[in-house]
Design a protein around this motif. Structure first.
Motif, PDB file in Angstrom:
ATOM      1  N   MET B   1      49.170  42.725  65.385  1.00 29.81           N
ATOM      2  CA  MET B   1      49.452  42.202  64.035  1.00 29.81           C
ATOM      3  C   MET B   1      50.786  41.444  64.028  1.00 29.81           C
ATOM      4  N   PRO B   2      50.819  40.281  63.407  1.00 29.66           N
ATOM      5  CA  PRO B   2      52.094  39.582  63.318  1.00 29.66           C
ATOM      6  C   PRO B   2      53.108  40.366  62.492  1.00 29.66           C
ATOM      7  N   HIS B   3      54.324  40.237  62.867  1.00 24.84           N
ATOM      8  CA  HIS B   3      55.387  40.879  62.114  1.00 24.84           C
ATOM      9  C   HIS B   3      55.499  40.199  60.750  1.00 24.84           C
ATOM     10  N   ASN B   6      58.005  37.509  60.291  1.00 22.64           N
ATOM     11  CA  ASN B   6      57.837  36.312  61.095  1.00 22.64           C
ATOM     12  C   ASN B   6      56.603  35.510  60.705  1.00 22.64           C
ATOM     13  N   ARG B  27      67.173  29.310  63.339  1.00 20.57           N
ATOM     14  CA  ARG B  27      66.002  29.361  64.214  1.00 20.57           C
ATOM     15  C   ARG B  27      65.598  27.999  64.762  1.00 20.57           C
TER      16      ARG B  27
END
Lengths: 270, 209
Positions: B1-3, B6, B27
């Motif tokens: 699962m994506p954070h 993020n 970033r």
């Protein structure tokens, strides 16, 4: 440095998807999986050093013989330095192929940038980098041919062979642009908090690849900045390419231990 | 699962906050700046090369430069600066999360910017039909090389503006990622402006008229 903290920093964050089984190759240990990666990555600096010595110094290509020199001047060069050029070009053809394993080490790292997405960028990088060997080796054949029988070949023929070598190595730049742009574009999509290839290196790679466009002007000039010996089309462009090799090699070596830890964590999750 | 933090597409940021802007800059922006600085470094070397070669034959460079039509240069300057202003307004609208306004300014910037392309093509056509090419003399070598390289940057910028317009149209609001892309694209577009602001006086105005 705190080892625990470093280990934590290298672990994949949750934004990084778990790779597909065929990418992880779950039955392999890390030692087996990462075998030869560092060896292939080391081929980059070895190629660069050997190429500069063989192609550049022995072959008298750093800097090249100016395009506005006469055929007689060219003939005199080959009839004087034929043995150095033979040795240099034989070495360039031998070490030039090391660009291929070096390219593969980048490909392997790139496979981990976005494992769940398609592998177009990775494949382009592998093919483009691998095919870069072609102009490196083929152009050396032309210079080697000139140095093989310089005593019987006419000055104009020698000049043509030398020109042809330079036109090939300079004008086939686009095959090298492809992997440079592919690395940059793929690297910029890395969702890790600390990407495998830092963003500045990705942008540099894209820029360096595109900057080769100036070589388009090379066939139109025999003197000045755009000629093969010109400060822009020779000094700037070759230094940029050499710098790209050094930068990417450095980050491939930095990525491998990180990926070893990521793979361990990914296998534990799977 | 994506954070969750993020996953920019699923969590539209509060773009008005300084914190959000700071995160984005940290970033992404330094990377774009590497591209821009490297690009400008090469152009600076070309500018130095031009001036050095000019010193070797001032008369030739002046006689060639006087044949350039300053009206094209002025028009191109106004076009690029105006287009640059619209991009700034697009960034401001994106920062405020105004998707439609953002797209409007991006479109306007694109349309105005297109005028530069038309103007350059007309100018090149006139020169080439008069038999003036980059091999005519060293001045025209620089003229075509510098403005040609700049033109390629301009084309890249126009493509970027079009892509940003499409991307902004796909979202309900301006996501963090799209905002970042718009800001990066705006920086690049300003570089195209800035380079022209050096090229115009160097090529068109340096000669006493």
């Amino acid at each position: 440095m705190n080892t625990a903290a470093t280990t934590t920093a290298y672990l994949p964050d949750d934004a990084v998807a778990i790779p597909e089984p065929q990418v992880i190759k779950g039955r392999l240990s890390n030692t087996q999986y990462f075998k030869y990666w560092r060896t292939c990555a080391a081929m980059g600096p070895i190629f660069l050093t050997a190429f500069i010595i063989c192609w550049g110094v022995l072959g008298h290509n750093i800097p090249p013989i100016p395009a506005d020199h006469t055929a007689d001047q060219m003939a005199e060069f080959f009839r004087t330095h034929y043995n150095e050029v033979r040795a240099g070009m034989a070495g360039a053809m031998l070490f030039g192929v090391l660009y291929l394993p070096w390219t593969l080490s980048i490909t392997k790292v790139m496979e981990w940038i976005n494992p769940l997405e398609n592998n177009i960028a990775t494949t382009l990088q592998m093919w483009g980098g691998g095919l870069t060997v072609v102009p490196l080796v083929t152009s050396s054949v032309f210079w080697l041919t000139a140095a093989y029988r310089p005593d019987v070949l006419s000055p104009v023929t020698l000049q043509m062979l030398y020109d042809q070598g330079w036109l090939l190595i300079d004008m086939f730049y686009a095959i090298t642009t492809i992997p440079m742009v592919a690395i940059g574009v793929a690297g910029l999509t890395d969702k890790r908090a600390a990407p495998l290839f830092p963003r500045w290196a990705c942008w540099f790679s894209i820029w360096a690849g595109i900057s080769f466009l100036f070589e388009l002007l090379m066939p139109f000039f025999k003197s000045g900045l755009f000629a093969r010996q010109g400060w822009l089309n020779f000094w700037v462009e070759f230094i940029v390419w050499f710098a790209y090799i050094v930068i990417i090699t450095y980050y491939v070596f930095k990525a491998i231990p990180r990926l070893e830890k990521e793979r361990t964590a990914a296998l534990a999750k799977a | 699962m994506p954070h969750p933090e993020n996953d920019m597409t699923q969590n539209p940021p509060d773009l008005a906050t300084e914190e959000a802007v700071s995160i984005l800059r940290g970033r992404h922006l330094p990377g774009v700046l590497v591209f821009i600085i490297a690009d400008m470094a090469v152009f600076c070397m070309l500018f130095v090369g031009f001036m050095v070669d000019r010193m070797k034959d001032v008369a030739l460079f002046n006689n060639s430069a006087i044949a350039l039509d300053v009206r094209f240069g002025v028009a191109n300057t106004l076009i690029l600066v105006t287009s640059g202003l619209f991009v700034v307004l697009a960034v401001n609208a994106a920062r405020a999360g105004l998707r439609k306004t953002t797209r409007g300014w991006l479109l306007l910037s694109f349309l105005v910017g297109a005028g530069f392309g038309v103007s350059k093509i007309v100018e090149y056509s006139i020169k080439i039909s008069s038999g003036i090419t980059m091999q005519t003399n060293p001045f025209y070598m620089y003229y075509y090389a510098l403005t040609g390289a700049h033109f390629l940057h301009f084309v890249g910028g126009m493509i970027a503006l079009a892509v940003l317009w499409v991307l902004a149209g796909r979202e309900a609001t301006v996501s963090r990622n799209t905002f970042n892309l718009i800001e990066s694209g705006a920086l690049y577009w300003h570089m195209v402006d800035l380079l022209w602001l050096f090229l115009f006086p160097m090529l068109y105005l340096l000669v006493p008229r």
